[in-house]
Design a protein around this motif. Structure first.
Motif, PDB file in Angstrom:
ATOM      1  N   ILE A   1      25.393  39.533  35.978  1.00 46.38           N
ATOM      2  CA  ILE A   1      25.664  40.325  34.771  1.00 46.38           C
ATOM      3  C   ILE A   1      25.032  39.680  33.532  1.00 46.38           C
ATOM      4  CG2 ILE A   1      27.785  41.310  35.709  1.00 46.38           C
ATOM      5  CD1 ILE A   1      29.348  39.364  33.878  1.00 46.38           C
ATOM      6  N   GLY A   2      24.217  38.635  33.755  1.00 48.46           N
ATOM      7  CA  GLY A   2      23.444  38.054  32.662  1.00 48.46           C
ATOM      8  C   GLY A   2      24.151  36.982  31.866  1.00 48.46           C
ATOM      9  N   LYS A   3      25.177  36.349  32.432  1.00 47.91           N
ATOM     10  CA  LYS A   3      25.923  35.328  31.710  1.00 47.91           C
ATOM     11  C   LYS A   3      25.557  33.932  32.233  1.00 47.91           C
ATOM     12  CE  LYS A   3      28.238  38.414  29.410  1.00 47.91           C
ATOM     13  NZ  LYS A   3      29.682  38.562  29.464  1.00 47.91           N
ATOM     14  N   ASP A   4      25.644  32.940  31.351  1.00 50.17           N
ATOM     15  CA  ASP A   4      25.428  31.555  31.744  1.00 50.17           C
ATOM     16  C   ASP A   4      26.641  31.039  32.525  1.00 50.17           C
ATOM     17  OD1 ASP A   4      22.952  31.403  30.525  1.00 50.17           O
ATOM     18  OD2 ASP A   4      23.810  30.775  28.589  1.00 50.17           O
ATOM     19  N   ILE A   5      26.370  30.194  33.515  1.00 51.20           N
ATOM     20  CA  ILE A   5      27.466  29.661  34.324  1.00 51.20           C
ATOM     21  C   ILE A   5      28.190  28.535  33.602  1.00 51.20           C
ATOM     22  CG2 ILE A   5      28.030  28.367  36.425  1.00 51.20           C
ATOM     23  CD1 ILE A   5      27.646  31.350  36.779  1.00 51.20           C
ATOM     24  N   VAL A   6      27.429  27.578  33.101  1.00 50.77           N
ATOM     25  CA  VAL A   6      28.052  26.440  32.430  1.00 50.77           C
ATOM     26  C   VAL A   6      28.799  26.924  31.190  1.00 50.77           C
ATOM     27  CG1 VAL A   6      27.685  24.220  31.286  1.00 50.77           C
ATOM     28  CG2 VAL A   6      26.319  24.840  33.298  1.00 50.77           C
ATOM     29  N   GLY A   7      30.103  26.698  31.194  1.00 56.15           N
ATOM     30  CA  GLY A   7      30.923  27.159  30.083  1.00 56.15           C
ATOM     31  C   GLY A   7      31.469  28.553  30.250  1.00 56.15           C
TER      32      GLY A   7
ATOM     33  N   ALA B   1      34.827  36.418  34.208  1.00 55.73           N
ATOM     34  CA  ALA B   1      35.284  36.891  35.521  1.00 55.73           C
ATOM     35  C   ALA B   1      36.777  36.657  35.665  1.00 55.73           C
ATOM     36  CB  ALA B   1      34.524  36.196  36.646  1.00 55.73           C
ATOM     37  N   ILE B   2      37.421  37.554  36.380  1.00 59.11           N
ATOM     38  CA  ILE B   2      38.827  37.398  36.751  1.00 59.11           C
ATOM     39  C   ILE B   2      38.912  37.472  38.265  1.00 59.11           C
ATOM     40  CG2 ILE B   2      41.119  38.451  36.674  1.00 59.11           C
ATOM     41  CD1 ILE B   2      40.526  39.311  33.816  1.00 59.11           C
ATOM     42  N   VAL B   3      39.616  36.503  38.862  1.00 59.66           N
ATOM     43  CA  VAL B   3      39.769  36.446  40.311  1.00 59.66           C
ATOM     44  C   VAL B   3      41.220  36.758  40.661  1.00 59.66           C
ATOM     45  CG1 VAL B   3      39.566  35.034  42.392  1.00 59.66           C
ATOM     46  CG2 VAL B   3      37.973  34.675  40.475  1.00 59.66           C
ATOM     47  N   LEU B   4      41.460  37.882  41.326  1.00 60.04           N
ATOM     48  CA  LEU B   4      42.793  38.167  41.856  1.00 60.04           C
ATOM     49  C   LEU B   4      42.883  37.461  43.206  1.00 60.04           C
ATOM     50  CD1 LEU B   4      45.522  39.555  41.647  1.00 60.04           C
ATOM     51  CD2 LEU B   4      44.520  41.561  42.766  1.00 60.04           C
ATOM     52  N   ALA B   5      43.425  36.233  43.176  1.00 62.47           N
ATOM     53  CA  ALA B   5      43.452  35.393  44.371  1.00 62.47           C
ATOM     54  C   ALA B   5      44.672  35.638  45.230  1.00 62.47           C
ATOM     55  CB  ALA B   5      43.388  33.917  43.968  1.00 62.47           C
TER      56      ALA B   5
ATOM     57  N   GLN C   1      49.959  45.102  37.323  1.00 58.62           N
ATOM     58  CA  GLN C   1      49.481  45.748  36.091  1.00 58.62           C
ATOM     59  C   GLN C   1      47.978  45.675  35.952  1.00 58.62           C
ATOM     60  OE1 GLN C   1      50.723  42.734  36.197  1.00 58.62           O
ATOM     61  NE2 GLN C   1      49.968  41.394  34.566  1.00 58.62           N
ATOM     62  N   VAL C   2      47.311  44.957  36.852  1.00 58.22           N
ATOM     63  CA  VAL C   2      45.854  44.823  36.741  1.00 58.22           C
ATOM     64  C   VAL C   2      45.187  46.151  37.085  1.00 58.22           C
ATOM     65  CG1 VAL C   2      43.808  43.624  37.601  1.00 58.22           C
ATOM     66  CG2 VAL C   2      45.942  42.365  37.284  1.00 58.22           C
ATOM     67  N   ASP C   3      44.589  46.770  36.088  1.00 56.66           N
ATOM     68  CA  ASP C   3      43.837  48.013  36.272  1.00 56.66           C
ATOM     69  C   ASP C   3      42.671  47.994  35.288  1.00 56.66           C
ATOM     70  OD1 ASP C   3      44.999  48.508  33.808  1.00 56.66           O
ATOM     71  OD2 ASP C   3      46.353  50.067  34.540  1.00 56.66           O
ATOM     72  N   ASP C   4      41.940  49.108  35.183  1.00 55.65           N
ATOM     73  CA  ASP C   4      40.784  49.148  34.289  1.00 55.65           C
ATOM     74  C   ASP C   4      41.163  48.814  32.852  1.00 55.65           C
ATOM     75  OD1 ASP C   4      38.613  49.679  35.977  1.00 55.65           O
ATOM     76  OD2 ASP C   4      39.120  51.806  36.081  1.00 55.65           O
ATOM     77  N   THR C   5      42.289  49.360  32.383  1.00 54.53           N
ATOM     78  CA  THR C   5      42.711  49.118  31.001  1.00 54.53           C
ATOM     79  C   THR C   5      43.019  47.646  30.771  1.00 54.53           C
ATOM     80  OG1 THR C   5      43.633  51.354  30.850  1.00 54.53           O
ATOM     81  CG2 THR C   5      44.397  49.723  29.226  1.00 54.53           C
ATOM     82  N   TRP C   6      43.763  47.026  31.701  1.00 51.34           N
ATOM     83  CA  TRP C   6      44.123  45.614  31.581  1.00 51.34           C
ATOM     84  C   TRP C   6      42.865  44.749  31.612  1.00 51.34           C
ATOM     85  CZ3 TRP C   6      43.762  40.963  34.144  1.00 51.34           C
ATOM     86  CH2 TRP C   6      44.677  39.970  33.805  1.00 51.34           C
ATOM     87  N   LEU C   7      41.932  45.106  32.477  1.00 48.80           N
ATOM     88  CA  LEU C   7      40.699  44.326  32.611  1.00 48.80           C
ATOM     89  C   LEU C   7      39.848  44.421  31.351  1.00 48.80           C
ATOM     90  CD1 LEU C   7      39.809  45.164  36.315  1.00 48.80           C
ATOM     91  CD2 LEU C   7      40.554  42.951  35.432  1.00 48.80           C
ATOM     92  N   HIS C   8      39.787  45.596  30.746  1.00 50.39           N
ATOM     93  CA  HIS C   8      39.005  45.753  29.518  1.00 50.39           C
ATOM     94  C   HIS C   8      39.562  44.873  28.399  1.00 50.39           C
ATOM     95  CE1 HIS C   8      36.020  48.625  30.610  1.00 50.39           C
ATOM     96  NE2 HIS C   8      36.894  49.547  30.996  1.00 50.39           N
ATOM     97  N   THR C   9      40.870  44.615  28.452  1.00 50.63           N
ATOM     98  CA  THR C   9      41.500  43.773  27.437  1.00 50.63           C
ATOM     99  C   THR C   9      41.130  42.307  27.608  1.00 50.63           C
ATOM    100  OG1 THR C   9      43.386  45.292  27.313  1.00 50.63           O
ATOM    101  CG2 THR C   9      43.724  43.065  26.451  1.00 50.63           C
ATOM    102  N   HIS C  10      40.950  41.887  28.855  1.00 56.95           N
ATOM    103  CA  HIS C  10      40.816  40.453  29.124  1.00 56.95           C
ATOM    104  C   HIS C  10      39.445  40.032  29.655  1.00 56.95           C
ATOM    105  CE1 HIS C  10      45.070  40.072  28.379  1.00 56.95           C
ATOM    106  NE2 HIS C  10      45.334  41.001  29.282  1.00 56.95           N
ATOM    107  N   LEU C  11      38.564  40.994  29.924  1.00 57.56           N
ATOM    108  CA  LEU C  11      37.215  40.675  30.403  1.00 57.56           C
ATOM    109  C   LEU C  11      36.181  40.881  29.302  1.00 57.56           C
ATOM    110  CD1 LEU C  11      36.795  42.197  34.005  1.00 57.56           C
ATOM    111  CD2 LEU C  11      36.567  39.783  33.371  1.00 57.56           C
ATOM    112  N   THR C  12      35.088  40.137  29.379  1.00 57.28           N
ATOM    113  CA  THR C  12      33.947  40.414  28.526  1.00 57.28           C
ATOM    114  C   THR C  12      33.292  41.722  28.988  1.00 57.28           C
ATOM    115  OG1 THR C  12      32.484  39.149  29.983  1.00 57.28           O
ATOM    116  CG2 THR C  12      33.487  37.958  28.126  1.00 57.28           C
ATOM    117  N   THR C  13      32.386  42.228  28.191  1.00 59.22           N
ATOM    118  CA  THR C  13      31.629  43.420  28.582  1.00 59.22           C
ATOM    119  C   THR C  13      30.145  43.066  28.633  1.00 59.22           C
ATOM    120  OG1 THR C  13      33.241  44.848  27.480  1.00 59.22           O
ATOM    121  CG2 THR C  13      31.120  45.820  28.047  1.00 59.22           C
TER     122      THR C  13
END
Length: 434
Positions: free
Chosen positions: A315-321, A387-391, A399-411
């Motif tokens: 998705i074009g993001k740097d790994i370190v950090g 990234a979020i990992v549902l382990a 409660q994890v759904d599209d709305t919850w993910l949009h709140t806590h994930l980058t775009t």
């Protein structure tokens, strides 16, 4: 030859039963027996004993009502075991850093019993071991510590535990109990004790070794089936098809076994096969299939970490950090147990890539997680995360759904769904599952 303890002596409470180890296995046994007999419940952890005296199970498995009416004396003083004549050992049997059996707790429990063992006493082991361990390791300790001679002065049996943490259906009373004794005299009194509390009935076998072997292959079989699913998930990932969709389709056939891929941790499935392979190799046979399955399952955390990193790069993001939130640290859903958690291995692998990892799990004791893995749990997300990992599929994470993910994930952002729980509910983020 000493006269063996009689069942009427236990029924009348002239003699007590001891349960050594009051965790997921020992506590249900102690409380169930306490409804019919006088029980001494021993554990070396003072914190646990203090909670049990208040009618509180720190594991969260047993409600307060299970303590009511139970004639159980909880103690952390080994000298109190001298009140008992029938002893049940339910201590952990983990593996060491080399995947060899770690019998320290089993040996310590045997010494504690040996110090109070009397002629005619009966000792039953429930801890998972390799075939032969009870008679080759435990009995000599009992003899050496007590000065008594087996089997003339005391008797030994084995009845493997079948406790499944978090399972409210397959409980102690509802699951058939495998029982073995060193001879028929021992088997008779052991069977009478367990018949009192196990509604599903007993399955008596001819020897202690048979009972030990039966237990260790129960989880070995499960481990191998999960290993097959994990390997299939690696194959299907290369093919670009969803493993869970494939399994759902194959599962429509009547004789297809319904296993799913995942991290294999906990105190049983990820551990017990090593007890069998240890003894097998000691006897000169290399158990290739069992060890192959173990290699696959032990490597899954590293593979998931690699796939997570690849998706972040994609998705074009740097790994370190890069920031990743891992949901769940317990070894399975809806339990507090963190023993042998492969999620902890996943966190370590991600951090080795230079990723900044947060871990959130409302069930385990944060102090236990800190002590065991050096991981500080957070109470709320501190995103945004790449990234979020549902382990672990705790109910608390429903409660994890599209709305919850949009709140806590980058775009854009990545969701790693290890159990495939969210496949039908997520549509607007980069999604990957085993």
């Amino acid at each position: 030859m000493s006269k063996i303890l009689t069942f009427p002596a236990l029924q009348s409470k002239q003699a007590a039963i001891s349960v050594i180890g009051l965790g997921y296995v020992g506590l249900p046994i102690a409380l169930a027996l306490g409804q019919h007999f006088r029980v001494i419940g021993f554990d070396h952890e003072t914190r646990r004993i203090d909670a049990l005296k208040r009618g509180q199970d720190l594991s969260g498995e047993l409600p307060a009502e299970d303590f009511r009416g139970a004639d159980v004396t909880f103690t952390d003083q080994a000298a109190d075991l001298q009140q008992a004549r029938f002893h049940i050992v339910a201590v952990p049997t983990p593996i060491d850093s080399h995947n060899n059996p770690d019998l320290r707790w089993l040996e310590a429990a045997s010494r504690s019993i040996g110090n109070v063992l009397q002629p005619g006493d009966v000792v039953v082991y429930e801890s998972t071991v390799y075939p032969g361990c009870t008679e080759e390791v435990c009995v000599p300790i009992l003899e050496a510590t007590s000065g008594l001679t087996f089997p003339d002065d005391f008797k030994v049996g084995y009845s493997p535990e079948r406790i499944n943490p978090g399972d409210r259906v397959h409980t102690l009373r509802k699951v058939t109990k495998v029982v073995a004794g060193c001879d028929q005299e021992a088997l008779a009194v052991i069977a009478q004790v367990y018949e009192t509390i196990v509604e599903a009935g007993l399955h008596c076998v001819s020897s202690i070794k048979v009972a030990e072997a039966a237990k260790v292959i129960e989880n070995t079989q499960r481990d191998l089936n999960i290993a097959l699913m994990n390997e299939l998930s690696m194959v299907f990932d290369r093919m670009g098809i969803n493993t869970h969709e494939v399994l759902e389709a194959a599962g429509t056939k009547w004789n297809f076994l319904k296993f799913t891929p995942g991290l294999v941790g906990g105190h049983c499935v990820g551990v017990d096969p090593y007890y069998l392979t240890y003894k097998s190799q000691e006897l000169g046979h290399l158990p290739k299939v069992i060890l192959s399955g173990r290699q696959i399952n032990d490597g899954m955390a590293a593979w998931v970490a690699k796939k997570t990193v690849q998706r972040i790069v994609k998705i074009g993001k740097d790994i370190v950090g890069a920031r990743v939130l891992v949901l769940g640290i317990a070894f399975k859903e809806n339990v507090r147990d963190i023993r042998n958690s492969k999620v902890a291995d996943l966190v370590a692998e991600l951090r080795d890539f230079g990723v900044d990892v947060d871990v959130m799990d409302p069930l385990p004791d944060p102090e236990d997680v800190r002590h065991e893995y050096g991981i500080e749990l957070i109470e709320q997300p501190r995103g945004p995360y790449e990234a979020i990992v549902l382990a672990v599929a705790h109910t608390a994470f429903e409660q994890v759904d599209d709305t919850w993910l949009h709140t806590h994930l980058t775009t854009p952002g990545v969701l790693i769904d290890l159990k495939g729980e969210l496949r039908a509910r997520i549509s607007e983020v980069d999604y990957w599952s085993l």
